[in-house]
Enzyme design. Structure first.
Site, short mmCIF file in Angstrom:
data_model
loop_
_atom_site.label_atom_id
_atom_site.label_comp_id
_atom_site.label_asym_id
_atom_site.label_seq_id
_atom_site.Cartn_x
_atom_site.Cartn_y
_atom_site.Cartn_z
CD GLU A 1 -12.58 -27.88 -10.27
OE1 GLU A 1 -11.81 -27.19 -9.14
OE2 GLU A 1 -13.23 -27.05 -10.75
CD GLU B 1 5.94 -4.26 -1.42
OE1 GLU B 1 5.86 -5.30 -0.93
OE2 GLU B 1 4.98 -4.51 -2.69
CB THR C 1 12.80 2.78 14.43
OG1 THR C 1 10.87 1.63 13.86
CG2 THR C 1 13.25 3.18 12.74
CB CYS D 1 -14.52 -17.90 -11.64
SG CYS D 1 -13.06 -18.88 -12.14
CG HIS E 1 -11.19 -14.23 -12.09
ND1 HIS E 1 -11.37 -14.23 -10.61
CD2 HIS E 1 -10.89 -14.65 -12.32
CE1 HIS E 1 -11.57 -15.74 -10.15
NE2 HIS E 1 -10.99 -16.39 -11.57
CG LEU F 1 -2.51 -0.71 1.39
CD1 LEU F 1 -2.98 -0.96 2.61
CD2 LEU F 1 -2.64 0.04 -0.10
CD GLU G 1 -12.49 -11.17 -8.71
OE1 GLU G 1 -11.65 -11.92 -8.70
OE2 GLU G 1 -12.78 -10.42 -9.69
#
Length: 541
Positions: free
Chosen positions: A403, A139, A190, A379, A513, A19, A515
């Site tokens: 399946e 990252e 830290t 899906c 998908h 993020l 999303e």
């Protein structure tokens, strides 16, 4: 000339490096820069495609068919820049490439070692497939101090030396915990995390300090002094109500200004109006709806990260709050469907694999169809909708999917070939598990006059897929007689992509998908329409 920003994490995992990277990318983009974001994962798997959702969470699929880390979903949602296969690498893939080169003799008989061969492969990945980007944010997965991440840290250290400070910056995300018994924040974790980073030769240029409250000026100066960074480069990464508030929060703390100063850039202030609009809509909804998500991996909600965000995007578009009711599909195999689903304004069955809980999902579909509750099947959720229609409407009482094992009426079966553009792609059931999937973006033609064509506002769409089973077109005629319309097909007409029930307030199943392509400032039309149907169901409008 691309500049590189490397984001590392320390103290503990799950601090939110993904993020943070996405938010920084959004801020730089808002200042007018072109950005690219990448994830370097230290695990030995070649990719997350065959990893358990309970271990890894969601597998995020790119347009070009890569199975990647869920953080790439954050990158896309915050910047709108489509991720590619070249934006995610793992230790497993790096080692596979290095060993393949050794077998081919590319190293000319040299002793193959972590340094320089593995680190060179990592550096090659970091710098590859870049054109006119102003910034590439990388990252590094894991936590500083992990054995697995050492080759990656060494590689970015070398890049820092080779490219110089004018083109590289190191950002370190740490934790500043609050100790209730002492009544104060503690900076020591830290300090030790930065000490660990220094031990591998990396001096951070900026620290992002995760905390649940403001860091006093004295503590910020203390961190700056002991960690050898400028006081204003100690950025409090405060907890916020919504992840879409993060770019605004980071800008208020001066993060993007520190980055521009580091690189000597005089850039205009970022335009954050769209983020402010999103946050205002989240804070001041005009109503709310409840959506039941009937899944099988609900004990780790990261398994459905993009799905949850896409539903919230639909809420933003309709100016309503979306409450998510996560339900384990297995409980419906013993009944209790009405008790759990009756209070909900919409039902969504997401993707998944395997027989466990499958017929509980079928019961959820039946409830939605019979009670006229808005239903969205994605899906596996589309396949369960077809099985439900075949069993309860078309009379195939034993209809199932291959399946789950052999069956007399396989309305869902394994795909062995399909067209991708002008190329015929084939898969064998006996192939490697990671190589039998239909992955990436494929086109779909929408039926004239269908609900989905109205929703999309066009006749041909492109959506991302991740599946190895498909609805059997041999049952299409019998299913359409029951009122289930095959409203979306592959351009060659061979593969069904969308089913819907026209005589229903909102009943849509999709094999892809959607999303994965939804963004807070550009919600996917299917989710916008689904939430609008849920609003109508709740009688808010």
């Amino acid at each position: 000339m691309t500049r590189f920003i490397f984001i590392t994490g320390g103290v503990v995992s799950s601090l939110g490096k993904g993020l943070a990277s996405a938010a920084l990318g959004a801020l730089l983009q808002a200042r007018g820069f072109k950005v690219r974001l990448r994830k370097l994962d230290p695990y030995l798997n070649v990719d997350p495609g065959t990893m358990s959702p309970y271990q890894h969470g969601e597998v995020y699929v790119t347009d070009d068919g890569a199975e990647t880390d869920l953080d790439l979903g954050h990158y896309e949602r915050f910047t709108g820049v489509p991720s590619r296969k070249s934006d995610n690498i793992t230790t497993g893939r790096i080692y596979s490439n290095v060993i393949a080169k050794e077998r081919r003799g590319d190293y000319l008989g040299a002793t193959v070692q972590v340094i320089p061969h593995v680190t060179d492969a990592i550096k090659e990945f970091v710098k590859s497939d870049l054109t006119d980007e102003d910034f590439c944010l990388c990252e590094i997965g894991g936590t500083v101090g992990d054995i697995e991440s050492l080759p990656f840290l060494e590689a970015i250290r070398q890049l820092g030396n080779e490219l110089g400070r004018a083109r590289t910056m190191f950002v370190h995300l740490t934790l500043v915990p609050y100790i209730p018994s002492a009544g104060e924040l503690k900076t020591k974790p830290t300090q030790h995390s930065v000490k660990e980073l220094l031990s591998v030769g990396i001096q951070p240029d900026m620290l992002m300090c995760r905390c649940d409250r403001e860091i006093p000026e004295g503590d910020r100066r203390k961190i700056a002094l002991f960690c050898n960074v400028a006081p204003d480069a100690v950025i409090p990464a405060l907890d916020v109500d919504s992840i879409y508030q993060v770019p605004i929060s980071y800008h208020e703390q001066g993060m993007d200004a520190v980055v521009c100063r580091h690189f000597g850039l005089d850039a205009p202030l970022p335009d954050l109006k769209r983020w402010s609009t999103i946050v205002d809509r989240i804070r001041q909804p005009e109503g709310e709806v409840t959506i039941a998500i009937v899944g099988k991996y609900i004990s780790l909600l990261d398994s459905y990260k993009s799905l949850a965000e896409a539903l919230h995007h639909g809420g933003i578009a309709n100016n309503v709050k979306v409450n998510l009711n996560w339900i384990d599909s297995q409980i419906f195999e013993q009944g209790d469907v009405v008790q759990h689903l009756e209070p909900c304004d919409g039902i969504l069955v997401p993707g998944g694999f395997g027989e466990r809980g499958a017929f509980g999902k079928v019961e959820a579909v039946r409830f939605a169809r019979e009670r006229k509750v808005p239903y969205f099947g994605i899906c596996f959720g589309m396949q369960m909708a077809v099985i439900e229609a075949a069993r309860n409407l078309a009379g195939y009482k034993d209809a199932s999917s291959t399946e789950f094992g052999p069956c007399d009426n396989p309305v869902v079966g394994l795909m062995t070939e399909w067209m991708k553009g002008n190329m015929l792609e084939k898969r064998a059931a006996s192939g490697d598990l990671g190589g039998t999937m239909r992955l990436g973006a494929y086109e779909c033609d929408l039926k004239q006059g269908s609900r989905v064509r109205e929703i999309y506002g066009q006749g041909r769409i492109s959506e991302r897929h991740r599946h190895r089973y498909e609805v059997n077109m041999g049952y299409r005629a019998d299913l359409e007689k029951t009122g289930l319309s095959f409203s979306g097909l592959s351009p060659d007409g061979v593969l069904p992509e969308i089913v819907e029930i026209p005589d229903h307030p909102w009943f849509v199943g999709v094999q892809f998908h959607p999303e994965l392509k939804s963004k807070p400032f550009d919600p996917h039309p299917l989710f916008t329409s689904f939430i609008a149907a849920a609003v109508r169901q709740s009688r808010l409008v």
